[in-house]
Design a protein around this motif. Structure first.
Motif, PDB file in Angstrom:
ATOM      1  N   UNK A   1      13.501   8.813   1.902  1.00  0.00           N
ATOM      2  CA  UNK A   1      13.677   7.362   1.870  1.00  0.00           C
ATOM      3  C   UNK A   1      12.586   6.743   2.729  1.00  0.00           C
ATOM      4  N   UNK A   2      12.338   5.487   2.482  1.00  0.00           N
ATOM      5  CA  UNK A   2      11.275   4.773   3.196  1.00  0.00           C
ATOM      6  C   UNK A   2      11.781   3.384   3.515  1.00  0.00           C
ATOM      7  N   UNK A   3      11.353   2.833   4.674  1.00  0.00           N
ATOM      8  CA  UNK A   3      11.624   1.418   4.879  1.00  0.00           C
ATOM      9  C   UNK A   3      10.571   0.791   5.775  1.00  0.00           C
ATOM     10  N   UNK A   4      10.393  -0.513   5.584  1.00  0.00           N
ATOM     11  CA  UNK A   4       9.360  -1.264   6.299  1.00  0.00           C
ATOM     12  C   UNK A   4       9.994  -2.392   7.079  1.00  0.00           C
TER      13      UNK A   4
ATOM     14  N   UNK B   1       0.837  -1.209   0.000  1.00  0.00           N
ATOM     15  CA  UNK B   1       0.000   0.000   0.000  1.00  0.00           C
ATOM     16  C   UNK B   1       0.876   1.266   0.000  1.00  0.00           C
ATOM     17  N   UNK B   2       1.880   1.260   0.862  1.00  0.00           N
ATOM     18  CA  UNK B   2       2.798   2.402   0.933  1.00  0.00           C
ATOM     19  C   UNK B   2       3.583   2.559  -0.365  1.00  0.00           C
ATOM     20  N   UNK B   3       3.960   1.419  -0.957  1.00  0.00           N
ATOM     21  CA  UNK B   3       4.758   1.446  -2.183  1.00  0.00           C
ATOM     22  C   UNK B   3       3.964   2.063  -3.335  1.00  0.00           C
ATOM     23  N   UNK B   4       2.697   1.708  -3.430  1.00  0.00           N
ATOM     24  CA  UNK B   4       1.859   2.253  -4.511  1.00  0.00           C
ATOM     25  C   UNK B   4       1.766   3.778  -4.367  1.00  0.00           C
ATOM     26  N   UNK B   5       1.533   4.233  -3.154  1.00  0.00           N
ATOM     27  CA  UNK B   5       1.413   5.681  -2.933  1.00  0.00           C
ATOM     28  C   UNK B   5       2.745   6.380  -3.172  1.00  0.00           C
TER      29      UNK B   5
ATOM     30  N   UNK C   1       7.632   2.558   7.853  1.00  0.00           N
ATOM     31  CA  UNK C   1       6.302   1.942   7.709  1.00  0.00           C
ATOM     32  C   UNK C   1       5.263   2.942   7.216  1.00  0.00           C
ATOM     33  N   UNK C   2       5.697   3.976   6.497  1.00  0.00           N
ATOM     34  CA  UNK C   2       4.800   4.965   5.879  1.00  0.00           C
ATOM     35  C   UNK C   2       5.369   5.380   4.527  1.00  0.00           C
ATOM     36  N   UNK C   3       4.486   5.519   3.533  1.00  0.00           N
ATOM     37  CA  UNK C   3       4.953   5.873   2.196  1.00  0.00           C
ATOM     38  C   UNK C   3       4.730   7.324   1.803  1.00  0.00           C
TER      39      UNK C   3
ATOM     40  N   UNK D   1       9.965  13.145  -4.145  1.00  0.00           N
ATOM     41  CA  UNK D   1      10.034  12.159  -3.056  1.00  0.00           C
ATOM     42  C   UNK D   1       9.498  10.795  -3.485  1.00  0.00           C
ATOM     43  N   UNK D   2       9.156  10.639  -4.755  1.00  0.00           N
ATOM     44  CA  UNK D   2       8.672   9.347  -5.254  1.00  0.00           C
ATOM     45  C   UNK D   2       9.792   8.306  -5.187  1.00  0.00           C
ATOM     46  N   UNK D   3       9.409   7.077  -4.851  1.00  0.00           N
ATOM     47  CA  UNK D   3      10.400   6.006  -4.818  1.00  0.00           C
ATOM     48  C   UNK D   3      11.043   5.836  -6.189  1.00  0.00           C
ATOM     49  N   UNK D   4      12.370   5.742  -6.196  1.00  0.00           N
ATOM     50  CA  UNK D   4      13.083   5.493  -7.444  1.00  0.00           C
ATOM     51  C   UNK D   4      13.595   4.054  -7.480  1.00  0.00           C
TER      52      UNK D   4
END
Ligand code: ADP
Length: 485
Positions: free
Chosen positions: A416-419, A275-279, A441-443, A290-293
């Motif tokens: 950056x993001x991590x789960x 869910x976080x990855x899609x957002x 744990x947040x995207x 800030x979009x995931x690359x």
């Protein structure tokens, strides 16, 4: 088009309280990225118009800087209220020129309004200091003063809210400004002029020029009357502007490019991570700094995550932003689609495996399928380059320290993001990541209350939070002596 949208659609520049055309009469054509059709024309201004806008801002500063924080907060609150009362119209205008789904555009207007309210409140808390003196007969005071005329240059991906983060603190602290919106999306910038006028902002306090970017930028960065430059855009243009601004030693804030990693550890809650990855990836068609690359997924959950992300990406509804239910709109232009195609072609040649998408969308021209590529490798171009499109490369890793090292292996340091569900790991990894924004744990984590800004080549300074006000203030130390104490 809503009647109110027409009200905010201005085809002129705002200089010294007057809506004006370019001196030459030249115009720029603005098109809707979903249809390719013309929306209208705005002035193609240059150096002389920019100079007049700076003069107007400098003159207005003389009086505006003397107003009280309460008076300025009232104007910001009026603007905030008008934005929310007219959220549908402002969102329609934004989607027409930028392409993003209407729901996202409404969200952008709402967060822009929230920034204004935040700065209205923060402006009333610009405290100084009384410092204990080392001398018996002297006293030490520190006060904060507005920096002066601010130049604000903004990009097309958030044409409204990027200005809220700059105009908000400028008005709150008593600064005046000259704004240059991006040429692809000038209307959301010009709409700020209507909002400001109707909220009671005095003439000349905020000026807006559209047109020839390097000419306008050249004047804004070299004119000694401009005391601060705030820029959001590419690292390349940011570096040019920094060099230009050095000549007159301006205060600068830079929000530049990113190359955001998104790490999924074995212990992660995969539903939440997807869910976080899609957002974090597909919002605004992947066109945010800030979009995931790069997705880095630990080996035990790699296949599961890839499958689930692929399914979720394929389920996204692609269409024109104004159509009900659209989750991914067009890219900004065909050049953006070509760049995405190049990056995917490069990855496929080097062994990348397309799990979802991978082609232009059947809607044509600027539409691209939400794409997931597994078996991504460091030698592929998107490991280093900002994609700015709906493409999710997924890399595999085994050890925690490798993930952190790979994540940091870039000149960028924005988001950056991590789960993970392991608390110790959460702290270790958070402390190891060289990024200005960390989502655990947040995207999606942007909010007016928190400072937004990058490390390394992603920028200088922060926007939002209590720190975001400081960027618009000078510090003055006053020593009062001869007190005979
Ligand atoms: P993007 O890749 O998001 O379009 P840019 O850095 O090219 O990012 O653009 C961000 C903003 O900077 C836009 O308003 C653009 O018009 C402006 N810009 C581009 N080149 C220059 C320049 N040489 N001087 C000043 N502004 C510029």
């Amino acid at each position: 088009m809503l009647a109110k949208t027409q009200h905010y659609l201005k085809q002129a520049n705002l200089i010294a309280g007057e809506w004006v055309v370019a001196d030459s009469g030249d115009v720029l054509t603005v098109t809707n990225p979903a249809t390719g059709l013309e929306i209208g024309k705005v002035p193609s201004a240059g150096k002389s118009e920019t100079r007049r806008a700076i003069d107007a801002a400098a003159e207005a500063f003389e009086t505006f800087s003397q107003t009280t924080a309460n008076e300025r907060a009232k104007i910001l609150r009026n603007m905030h209220d008008a934005m929310l009362d007219n959220q549908d119209a402002l969102a329609e205008l934004l989607t027409m020129e930028q392409g993003k789904p209407l729901a996202e555009a409404k969200g952008e207007i709402a967060i822009g309004a929230a920034y204004l309210l935040w700065f209205a409140e923060e402006g009333r808390r610009v405290y100084g200091d009384l410092v204990p003196s080392p001398w018996a007969d002297r006293r030490i005071m520190v006060r904060k003063e507005p920096v002066g005329v601010v130049a604000a240059i903004t990009p097309w991906n958030f044409p409204s809210s990027m200005l809220a983060r700059k105009i908000g603190p400028a008005i709150a602290t008593g600064c005046t400004s000259v704004i240059k919106p991006a040429s692809q999306t000038p209307y959301s910038g010009l709409a700020w002029g209507v909002l400001a006028e109707e909220a009671g902002l005095p003439a000349g306090v905020m000026n807006i020029v559209t047109g020839r970017a390097s000419e306008i930028g050249g004047e804004l960065t070299r004119n000694p009357k401009v005391k601060k430059l705030t820029f959001t855009g590419s690292t390349e243009v940011g570096k040019t502007l920094l060099k230009q601004a050095a000549g007159t030693v301006k205060k600068v804030s830079m929000e530049l490019g990113g190359n955001a990693p998104f790490i999924i550890f074995n212990s992660a809650d995969i539903d939440r991570a997807v869910e976080g990855a899609i957002a974090a990836k597909f919002r605004n068609s992947g066109q945010t700094c800030v979009c995931t690359n790069r997705f880095y997924v630990q080996s035990k959950v790699y296949n599961k995550f890839v499958d689930r992300l692929g399914e979720a990406a394929e389920a996204l509804k692609v269409g024109p932003g104004l159509d009900a239910g659209t989750q991914q709109g067009p890219l900004i232009d065909e050049a953006a689609v070509e760049k995405v195609e190049e990056l995917i072609g490069d990855a496929e040649k080097k062994g990348g495996r397309i799990v979802a998408g991978g082609k232009r969308h059947e809607l044509g021209k600027t539409f691209y399928q939400p794409t997931v590529i597994a078996d991504a490798k460091s030698r592929m171009r998107f490991a280093r380059e900002e994609i700015f499109g709906p493409v999710a490369p997924v890399f595999k890793f085994t050890k925690e320290e490798d993930a952190v090292r790979l994540a940091n292996d870039t000149e960028f340091g924005l988001a950056c993001y991590f789960y993970t569900q392991d608390l110790g790991q959460a702290y270790r990894v958070m402390e190891g990541l060289k990024y200005g924004l960390v989502g655990i744990n947040e995207g999606v984590i942007t909010t007016p209350e928190a400072p937004f800004g990058g490390m390394k080549e992603s920028g200088l300074g922060t926007e939002g939070g209590r720190h975001g006000v400081d960027e618009y203030l000078e510090t003055k130390y006053i020593c009062v002596g001869g007190l005979g104490l």
